[in-house]
Design a protein around this motif. Structure first.
Motif, PDB file in Angstrom:
ATOM      1  N   ALA A   3       0.837  -1.212   0.000  1.00  0.00           N
ATOM      2  CA  ALA A   3       0.000   0.000   0.000  1.00  0.00           C
ATOM      3  C   ALA A   3       0.866   1.254   0.000  1.00  0.00           C
ATOM      4  CB  ALA A   3      -0.937  -0.009   1.201  1.00  0.00           C
ATOM      5  N   ALA A   4       1.981   1.211   0.695  1.00  0.00           N
ATOM      6  CA  ALA A   4       2.869   2.383   0.772  1.00  0.00           C
ATOM      7  C   ALA A   4       3.510   2.711  -0.570  1.00  0.00           C
ATOM      8  CB  ALA A   4       3.945   2.155   1.828  1.00  0.00           C
ATOM      9  N   THR A   5       3.467   1.784  -1.525  1.00  0.00           N
ATOM     10  CA  THR A   5       3.992   2.079  -2.860  1.00  0.00           C
ATOM     11  C   THR A   5       2.924   2.700  -3.756  1.00  0.00           C
ATOM     12  OG1 THR A   5       3.450  -0.084  -3.839  1.00  0.00           O
ATOM     13  CG2 THR A   5       5.587   0.117  -2.701  1.00  0.00           C
ATOM     14  N   ILE A   6       1.694   2.754  -3.278  1.00  0.00           N
ATOM     15  CA  ILE A   6       0.572   3.254  -4.075  1.00  0.00           C
ATOM     16  C   ILE A   6       0.070   4.602  -3.576  1.00  0.00           C
ATOM     17  CG2 ILE A   6      -1.789   2.762  -4.810  1.00  0.00           C
ATOM     18  CD1 ILE A   6      -1.065  -0.217  -4.488  1.00  0.00           C
ATOM     19  N   SER A  50      -2.938  11.838 -14.091  1.00  0.00           N
ATOM     20  CA  SER A  50      -1.715  11.725 -13.314  1.00  0.00           C
ATOM     21  C   SER A  50      -1.660  10.431 -12.489  1.00  0.00           C
ATOM     22  CB  SER A  50      -1.549  12.927 -12.387  1.00  0.00           C
ATOM     23  OG  SER A  50      -2.616  12.980 -11.451  1.00  0.00           O
ATOM     24  N   VAL A  51      -2.790   9.753 -12.367  1.00  0.00           N
ATOM     25  CA  VAL A  51      -2.831   8.487 -11.637  1.00  0.00           C
ATOM     26  C   VAL A  51      -2.586   7.358 -12.639  1.00  0.00           C
ATOM     27  CG1 VAL A  51      -4.226   6.913 -10.246  1.00  0.00           C
ATOM     28  CG2 VAL A  51      -4.457   9.393  -9.939  1.00  0.00           C
ATOM     29  N   SER A  52      -1.579   6.544 -12.387  1.00  0.00           N
ATOM     30  CA  SER A  52      -1.305   5.451 -13.316  1.00  0.00           C
ATOM     31  C   SER A  52      -2.330   4.340 -13.121  1.00  0.00           C
ATOM     32  CB  SER A  52       0.107   4.893 -13.102  1.00  0.00           C
ATOM     33  OG  SER A  52       0.160   4.120 -11.921  1.00  0.00           O
ATOM     34  N   GLY A  53      -2.603   3.659 -14.192  1.00  0.00           N
ATOM     35  CA  GLY A  53      -3.593   2.575 -14.151  1.00  0.00           C
ATOM     36  C   GLY A  53      -3.228   1.479 -13.176  1.00  0.00           C
ATOM     37  N   ASP A  54      -1.928   1.146 -13.115  1.00  0.00           N
ATOM     38  CA  ASP A  54      -1.494   0.094 -12.198  1.00  0.00           C
ATOM     39  C   ASP A  54      -1.794   0.449 -10.756  1.00  0.00           C
ATOM     40  OD1 ASP A  54      -0.551  -1.296 -14.367  1.00  0.00           O
ATOM     41  OD2 ASP A  54       1.542  -0.761 -14.045  1.00  0.00           O
ATOM     42  N   ARG A  55      -1.603   1.691 -10.406  1.00  0.00           N
ATOM     43  CA  ARG A  55      -1.848   2.127  -9.023  1.00  0.00           C
ATOM     44  C   ARG A  55      -3.323   2.043  -8.681  1.00  0.00           C
ATOM     45  NH1 ARG A  55       2.108   7.259  -8.756  1.00  0.00           N
ATOM     46  NH2 ARG A  55       4.020   6.097  -8.459  1.00  0.00           N
ATOM     47  N   ALA A  56      -4.166   2.525  -9.566  1.00  0.00           N
ATOM     48  CA  ALA A  56      -5.590   2.567  -9.268  1.00  0.00           C
ATOM     49  C   ALA A  56      -6.194   1.171  -9.215  1.00  0.00           C
ATOM     50  CB  ALA A  56      -6.325   3.409 -10.301  1.00  0.00           C
ATOM     51  N   ILE A  57      -5.735   0.318 -10.090  1.00  0.00           N
ATOM     52  CA  ILE A  57      -6.302  -1.031 -10.128  1.00  0.00           C
ATOM     53  C   ILE A  57      -5.787  -1.806  -8.932  1.00  0.00           C
ATOM     54  CG2 ILE A  57      -6.284  -3.209 -11.409  1.00  0.00           C
ATOM     55  CD1 ILE A  57      -6.396  -1.439 -13.948  1.00  0.00           C
ATOM     56  N   ILE A  68     -13.775   2.904 -14.338  1.00  0.00           N
ATOM     57  CA  ILE A  68     -12.416   3.285 -13.961  1.00  0.00           C
ATOM     58  C   ILE A  68     -11.760   4.059 -15.098  1.00  0.00           C
ATOM     59  CG2 ILE A  68     -11.217   1.187 -14.696  1.00  0.00           C
ATOM     60  CD1 ILE A  68      -9.788   1.467 -11.847  1.00  0.00           C
ATOM     61  N   ASP A  69     -12.159   3.768 -16.335  1.00  0.00           N
ATOM     62  CA  ASP A  69     -11.630   4.517 -17.481  1.00  0.00           C
ATOM     63  C   ASP A  69     -12.021   5.993 -17.399  1.00  0.00           C
ATOM     64  OD1 ASP A  69     -10.322   2.353 -18.632  1.00  0.00           O
ATOM     65  OD2 ASP A  69     -12.126   1.727 -19.713  1.00  0.00           O
ATOM     66  N   GLU A  70     -13.228   6.257 -16.945  1.00  0.00           N
ATOM     67  CA  GLU A  70     -13.659   7.654 -16.788  1.00  0.00           C
ATOM     68  C   GLU A  70     -12.811   8.357 -15.725  1.00  0.00           C
ATOM     69  OE1 GLU A  70     -17.684  10.304 -16.194  1.00  0.00           O
ATOM     70  OE2 GLU A  70     -17.842   8.147 -16.426  1.00  0.00           O
ATOM     71  N   PHE A  71     -12.509   7.636 -14.649  1.00  0.00           N
ATOM     72  CA  PHE A  71     -11.638   8.183 -13.609  1.00  0.00           C
ATOM     73  C   PHE A  71     -10.272   8.531 -14.222  1.00  0.00           C
ATOM     74  CE2 PHE A  71      -8.239   7.447 -10.523  1.00  0.00           C
ATOM     75  CZ  PHE A  71      -8.574   8.381  -9.545  1.00  0.00           C
ATOM     76  N   PHE A  72      -9.705   7.614 -15.013  1.00  0.00           N
ATOM     77  CA  PHE A  72      -8.410   7.865 -15.648  1.00  0.00           C
ATOM     78  C   PHE A  72      -8.478   9.046 -16.607  1.00  0.00           C
ATOM     79  CE2 PHE A  72      -7.468   3.143 -15.018  1.00  0.00           C
ATOM     80  CZ  PHE A  72      -6.766   3.368 -13.859  1.00  0.00           C
ATOM     81  N   ASP A  73      -9.598   9.199 -17.308  1.00  0.00           N
ATOM     82  CA  ASP A  73      -9.747  10.339 -18.217  1.00  0.00           C
ATOM     83  C   ASP A  73      -9.673  11.660 -17.460  1.00  0.00           C
ATOM     84  OD1 ASP A  73     -10.015   8.671 -20.404  1.00  0.00           O
ATOM     85  OD2 ASP A  73     -12.204   8.826 -20.478  1.00  0.00           O
TER      86      ASP A  73
END
Length: 82
Positions: A29-32, A75-82, A66-71
């Motif tokens: 979690a501390a890496t995210i 600045s948030v990478s997909g790997d982090r959010a998923i 989640i794609d809408e969130f990324f849009d």
């Protein structure tokens, strides 16, 4: 941090097993995300952004993809959010 470790479900988990899983989870979690009193009053944010974790949860709770969130928060990478 060791990221290739696996944990198998067992009916005989020891206290040490539980502590290992908890420690691994907290390290991952501390890496995210992180919390800093000087950034948004200490709200947990994705690392290297000022985007609160709560914002992602709000999007998902509202039924947004989640794609809408990324849009909206590139600045948030997909790997982090998923």
């Amino acid at each position: 941090m060791e990221t290739n470790r696996t944990f198998e479900q067992s009916d005989t988990w020891t206290e040490e097993d539980c502590l290992d899983v908890t420690t691994f989870s907290l390290q991952y979690a501390a890496t995210i995300f992180h919390s800093d009193p000087d950034i948004l009053g200490g709200s947990p944010v994705f690392i290297a952004t000022r985007v609160p974790i709560e914002t992602l949860l709000d999007y998902l709770e509202a039924g947004d993809s989640i794609d809408e969130f990324f849009d909206h928060f590139a600045s948030v990478s997909g790997d982090r959010a998923i």
